[in-house]
Design an enzyme around this catalytic site. Structure first.
Site, mmCIF file in Angstrom:
data_model
loop_
_atom_site.group_PDB
_atom_site.id
_atom_site.type_symbol
_atom_site.label_atom_id
_atom_site.label_comp_id
_atom_site.label_asym_id
_atom_site.label_seq_id
_atom_site.Cartn_x
_atom_site.Cartn_y
_atom_site.Cartn_z
ATOM 1 N N ASP A 47 7.340 -1.443 10.297
ATOM 2 C CA ASP A 47 6.546 -2.282 9.389
ATOM 3 C C ASP A 47 6.680 -1.781 7.958
ATOM 4 O OD1 ASP A 47 3.816 -4.152 9.300
ATOM 5 O OD2 ASP A 47 3.795 -2.527 7.834
ATOM 6 N N TYR A 52 5.575 -1.783 -0.997
ATOM 7 C CA TYR A 52 5.767 -0.350 -0.728
ATOM 8 C C TYR A 52 6.968 0.197 -1.489
ATOM 9 C CZ TYR A 52 2.883 -1.449 3.458
ATOM 10 O OH TYR A 52 1.913 -1.883 4.322
ATOM 11 N N LYS A 81 6.415 -7.995 4.165
ATOM 12 C CA LYS A 81 5.311 -8.796 3.611
ATOM 13 C C LYS A 81 5.647 -9.308 2.214
ATOM 14 C CE LYS A 81 2.570 -5.427 6.077
ATOM 15 N NZ LYS A 81 3.192 -4.121 5.849
ATOM 16 N N HIS A 115 0.788 -10.579 2.183
ATOM 17 C CA HIS A 115 0.175 -9.247 2.177
ATOM 18 C C HIS A 115 -1.323 -9.276 1.856
ATOM 19 C CE1 HIS A 115 1.476 -4.804 1.515
ATOM 20 N NE2 HIS A 115 0.340 -4.881 2.170
HETATM 21 C C1 1BO Z 1 -2.016 -2.032 -0.152
HETATM 22 C C2 1BO Z 1 -1.324 -1.947 1.170
HETATM 23 C C3 1BO Z 1 -2.216 -2.015 2.380
HETATM 24 C C4 1BO Z 1 -1.481 -1.849 3.671
HETATM 25 O O1 1BO Z 1 -0.390 -2.711 3.814
#
Ligand code: 1BO
Length: 296
Positions: A47, A52, A81, A115
């Site tokens: 994931d 990120y 995402k 997201h």
């Molecule tokens: C801000 C990211 C939270 C987890 O995907």
């Protein structure tokens, strides 16, 4: 049979592994190494997210891990995402997904999530995801961090029921109302921050159960999530912990002990959209997408 290759059938029939590796707050190099290590030790779900900033490293790890273990692309389940500042209409989102696939070095992703529910754009973005799903660029679509009001609106105004809602979920943050609502609509809840950013690991009840079952606190929590049928992504870049986090298949928590952990819920999220400046000018976080390179 319980194991890293156990799957749950999503509402569109796609099989999703029930425990995977997450790479939030991990550099490209560390993501690459962690993904290779995880695949070596049997993980089949990875994931990541555009936000990120590590899709290139994660994708390199996926490709190298597949090569080293002799796996095919269909043996793995990859989630990424769509981030906040890049939400929008089909043309915009389609271009973003192309960039993400190119960064990952993959032809498709198994699950594509919105997201965060940016109010001005999440509905339009979800319609874009529906079209991308119909075109076969993603095998399943869903959302992350959607409360029941936003999910209700999405269900009313869309054609495809999201396969997944990925939420902060751990012993002290159990999202009971969201879990009930999503389950009643066939939407699978998936946990991010399953160990409560380390805080749940220090809980005295978890500690007591760790001693009782001769397991680590992390294993107790991950086993509890498994027995609760929550799909989980857990992060580590250390081989010892990557192995430890997946070593939860040779013991079972009693119904009473599952219940004891259920009672630890404090209903207190660590991170929510109120914390972001795109939702609240006084939020503690900016919009991190600004750090992600522009799409040409
Ligand atoms: C801000 C990211 C939270 C987890 O995907």
């Amino acid at each position: 049979m319980d194991g890293l290759q156990s799957t749950i059938k999503l509402n569109n029939g796609v099989e999703m592994p029930r425990l995977g590796l997450g790479v939030w707050k991990t550099s490209n190099n560390d993501s690459r190494d962690a993904v290779i290590t995880a695949i070596k030790h049997g993980y089949r779900a990875i994931d990541t997210a555009r936000e990120y900033g590590n899709e290139p490293g994660t994708g390199a790890g996926i490709r190298e891990g597949m090569k080293q273990e002799g796996l095919k692309r269909e043996d793995l389940f990859v989630t990424t995402k769509l981030y906040n500042g890049e939400q929008g209409d089909y043309d915009k989102v389609s271009k973003v997904l192309d960039k993400q696939l190119s960064d990952l070095g993959l032809d498709y992703v198994d699950l594509y999530l919105i997201h965060w529910p940016v109010d001005a754009t999440y509905m339009e973005s979800y319609h874009a995801l529906e079209r991308l799903y119909k075109e076969g660029k993603v095998r399943a679509i869903g959302v992350s961090n959607f409360d029941n009001d936003r999910m209700s609106k999405l269900l009313e105004e869309s054609e495809i029921v999201p396969a997944v809602n990925q939420m902060e979920f751990n012993p002290t943050q159990q999202e009971k109302e969201i879990l009930n609502f999503d389950s009643s609509h066939g939407i699978q809840l998936e946990a991010w921050s399953p160990l409560g950013a380390g805080k749940a690991l220090k809980n005295p009840v978890i500690d007591e159960l760790a001693k009782k079952y001769s397991r680590t606190a992390a294993q107790i929590i991950l086993r509890w999530e498994w027995q609760r049928d929550i799909v989980t992504v857990v992060k580590s870049v250390h081989e010892k912990r990557i192995v430890e986090n997946s070593d939860i298949f040779d013991f079972t928590l009693s119904a009473e002990d599952v219940q004891r952990i259920n009672q630890l819920d404090e209903n207190k999220r660590d991170l929510w959209y109120d914390d972001f400046t795109w939702h609240n000018p006084n939020g503690r976080y900016g919009n991190e997408i600004e750090q992600v390179p522009d799409i040409q």
